[in-house]
Design a protein around this motif. Structure first.
Motif, mmCIF file in Angstrom:
data_model
loop_
_atom_site.group_PDB
_atom_site.id
_atom_site.type_symbol
_atom_site.label_atom_id
_atom_site.label_comp_id
_atom_site.label_asym_id
_atom_site.label_seq_id
_atom_site.Cartn_x
_atom_site.Cartn_y
_atom_site.Cartn_z
ATOM 1 N N ARG A 67 -13.187 23.677 10.186
ATOM 2 C CA ARG A 67 -14.136 22.796 10.915
ATOM 3 C C ARG A 67 -15.514 23.092 10.179
ATOM 4 O O ARG A 67 -16.158 22.024 10.008
ATOM 5 N N ASN A 68 -16.009 24.440 10.023
ATOM 6 C CA ASN A 68 -17.207 24.401 9.638
ATOM 7 C C ASN A 68 -17.395 24.255 8.190
ATOM 8 O O ASN A 68 -18.530 23.880 7.586
ATOM 9 N N LYS A 69 -16.233 24.254 7.163
ATOM 10 C CA LYS A 69 -16.294 24.043 5.937
ATOM 11 C C LYS A 69 -16.499 22.382 5.685
ATOM 12 O O LYS A 69 -17.158 22.015 4.935
ATOM 13 N N ILE A 70 -15.982 21.588 6.687
ATOM 14 C CA ILE A 70 -16.064 20.397 6.847
ATOM 15 C C ILE A 70 -17.520 20.104 7.171
ATOM 16 O O ILE A 70 -18.192 19.127 6.483
ATOM 17 N N ALA A 71 -17.913 20.697 8.314
ATOM 18 C CA ALA A 71 -19.272 20.258 8.785
ATOM 19 C C ALA A 71 -20.317 20.677 7.514
ATOM 20 O O ALA A 71 -21.389 19.851 7.531
ATOM 21 N N GLN A 72 -20.246 21.724 6.710
ATOM 22 C CA GLN A 72 -21.210 22.102 5.629
ATOM 23 C C GLN A 72 -21.150 21.300 4.673
ATOM 24 O O GLN A 72 -22.019 21.482 3.764
ATOM 25 N N ALA A 73 -20.218 20.360 4.346
ATOM 26 C CA ALA A 73 -19.864 19.942 3.122
ATOM 27 C C ALA A 73 -20.655 18.416 3.099
ATOM 28 O O ALA A 73 -20.923 18.115 4.000
ATOM 29 N N ASP A 74 -20.966 18.149 1.870
ATOM 30 C CA ASP A 74 -21.736 16.658 1.900
ATOM 31 C C ASP A 74 -20.810 15.874 1.731
ATOM 32 O O ASP A 74 -21.085 14.680 2.142
ATOM 33 N N GLY A 75 -19.537 16.167 1.245
ATOM 34 C CA GLY A 75 -18.598 15.201 1.084
ATOM 35 C C GLY A 75 -17.145 15.878 1.415
ATOM 36 O O GLY A 75 -16.923 16.955 1.048
ATOM 37 N N ILE A 76 -16.242 14.808 1.647
ATOM 38 C CA ILE A 76 -14.750 15.411 1.760
ATOM 39 C C ILE A 76 -13.953 14.497 0.674
ATOM 40 O O ILE A 76 -14.157 13.359 0.777
ATOM 41 N N LEU A 77 -12.901 15.057 0.359
ATOM 42 C CA LEU A 77 -11.877 14.535 -0.428
ATOM 43 C C LEU A 77 -10.732 15.021 -0.107
ATOM 44 O O LEU A 77 -10.409 16.228 0.065
ATOM 45 N N ILE A 78 -9.977 14.212 0.446
ATOM 46 C CA ILE A 78 -8.201 14.427 0.773
ATOM 47 C C ILE A 78 -7.326 13.994 -0.198
ATOM 48 O O ILE A 78 -7.476 12.716 -0.599
ATOM 49 N N CYS A 79 -6.515 14.649 -0.699
ATOM 50 C CA CYS A 79 -5.356 14.278 -1.514
ATOM 51 C C CYS A 79 -3.926 14.703 -1.116
ATOM 52 O O CYS A 79 -3.781 15.816 -0.895
ATOM 53 N N THR A 80 -3.200 13.647 -0.570
ATOM 54 C CA THR A 80 -2.041 14.122 0.109
ATOM 55 C C THR A 80 -0.584 13.526 -0.556
ATOM 56 O O THR A 80 -0.960 12.132 -0.844
ATOM 57 N N PRO A 81 0.382 13.866 -0.199
ATOM 58 C CA PRO A 81 1.631 13.314 -0.393
ATOM 59 C C PRO A 81 2.210 12.714 0.611
ATOM 60 O O PRO A 81 1.308 12.456 1.742
ATOM 61 N N GLU A 82 3.293 11.981 0.598
ATOM 62 C CA GLU A 82 3.820 11.189 1.847
ATOM 63 C C GLU A 82 5.294 11.734 1.957
ATOM 64 O O GLU A 82 5.975 12.240 1.016
ATOM 65 N N TYR A 83 5.393 12.202 3.247
ATOM 66 C CA TYR A 83 6.712 12.974 3.679
ATOM 67 C C TYR A 83 7.296 11.778 4.711
ATOM 68 O O TYR A 83 6.672 11.714 5.773
ATOM 69 N N VAL A 84 8.489 11.466 4.294
ATOM 70 C CA VAL A 84 9.266 10.802 5.388
ATOM 71 C C VAL A 84 8.532 9.658 6.009
ATOM 72 O O VAL A 84 8.256 9.223 7.117
ATOM 73 N N PHE A 85 7.930 8.862 4.829
ATOM 74 C CA PHE A 85 7.066 7.773 5.223
ATOM 75 C C PHE A 85 5.798 7.864 6.225
ATOM 76 O O PHE A 85 5.296 7.218 6.887
ATOM 77 N N SER A 86 5.021 9.131 6.092
ATOM 78 C CA SER A 86 4.157 9.590 6.844
ATOM 79 C C SER A 86 3.406 10.506 6.189
ATOM 80 O O SER A 86 3.599 11.157 5.071
ATOM 81 N N LEU A 87 2.372 10.766 6.786
ATOM 82 C CA LEU A 87 1.344 12.040 6.221
ATOM 83 C C LEU A 87 2.138 13.510 6.474
ATOM 84 O O LEU A 87 3.194 13.489 7.547
#
Length: 177
Positions: A67-87
């Motif tokens: 949570r602290n890493k997210i809070a302290q960042a200026d921006g967030i980048l998420i890169c994800t695959p799909e597993y069984v039609f979902s996150l």
């Protein structure tokens, strides 16, 4: 512009070693402007299962760090695959640890889904991040279908259209700051 770097905290939605999503984040980290500091989070598999009873003052140390890493960042980048039609469950779990917070509220965010199909996971990711009040639009989101045939083992993008789409995505993401 100040000499302080813009901090980007990138979340790899895959727990697989040398995953396509990690390769994409690595590619972005190598092609983003030098004024950006880029950290890739690869410890989704180390976060405990979400438990509302432990959410607030009793949150596990690694959840607090995440949570602290997210809070302290200026921006967030998420890169994800799909597993069984979902996150992937591990990514959804990590995001669930953030629901009771406001750490994503107004946070400039880029969202990439790179998978065989990815449509369902991408739709769910956009909905979850909208619910968390992350700041993104169509220019800062990207769906890459058939990723395994578009990136090689060394992480080089081998498909010209994907290379162009990623370059455009990075440019749009950088322009948010």
């Amino acid at each position: 512009m100040s000499s302080q770097k813009i901090k980007i905290f990138a979340i790899n939605g895959s727990t697989r070693k040398n995953a396509s999503n990690f390769k994409i984040l690595k590619h972005i980290s190598e092609n983003i402007k030098p004024e950006f500091e880029f950290e890739i989070f690869e410890k989704l598999d180390q976060l405990p299962h979400f438990n509302p009873d432990l959410d607030k003052e009793n949150a596990p140390e690694n959840v607090i760090d995440f949570r602290n890493k997210i809070a302290q960042a200026d921006g967030i980048l998420i890169c994800t695959p799909e597993y069984v039609f979902s996150l992937p469950g591990s990514l959804k779990n990590a995001l669930e640890w953030c629901v009771s917070t406001t750490i994503f509220s107004g946070k400039k965010t880029g969202l990439i889904t790179a998978s065989a199909s990815g449509e369902m996971a991408h739709e769910q990711l956009l909905l979850i991040m909208k619910t968390l009040e992350a700041e993104f639009d169509s220019a800062s989101t990207l769906l890459i279908q058939g990723i395994r045939g578009k990136i090689n083992d060394e992480g080089k993008i081998t498909n010209p259209d994907t290379e162009k789409a990623l370059a455009n995505f990075v440019n749009n993401f950088e322009n948010q700051f």
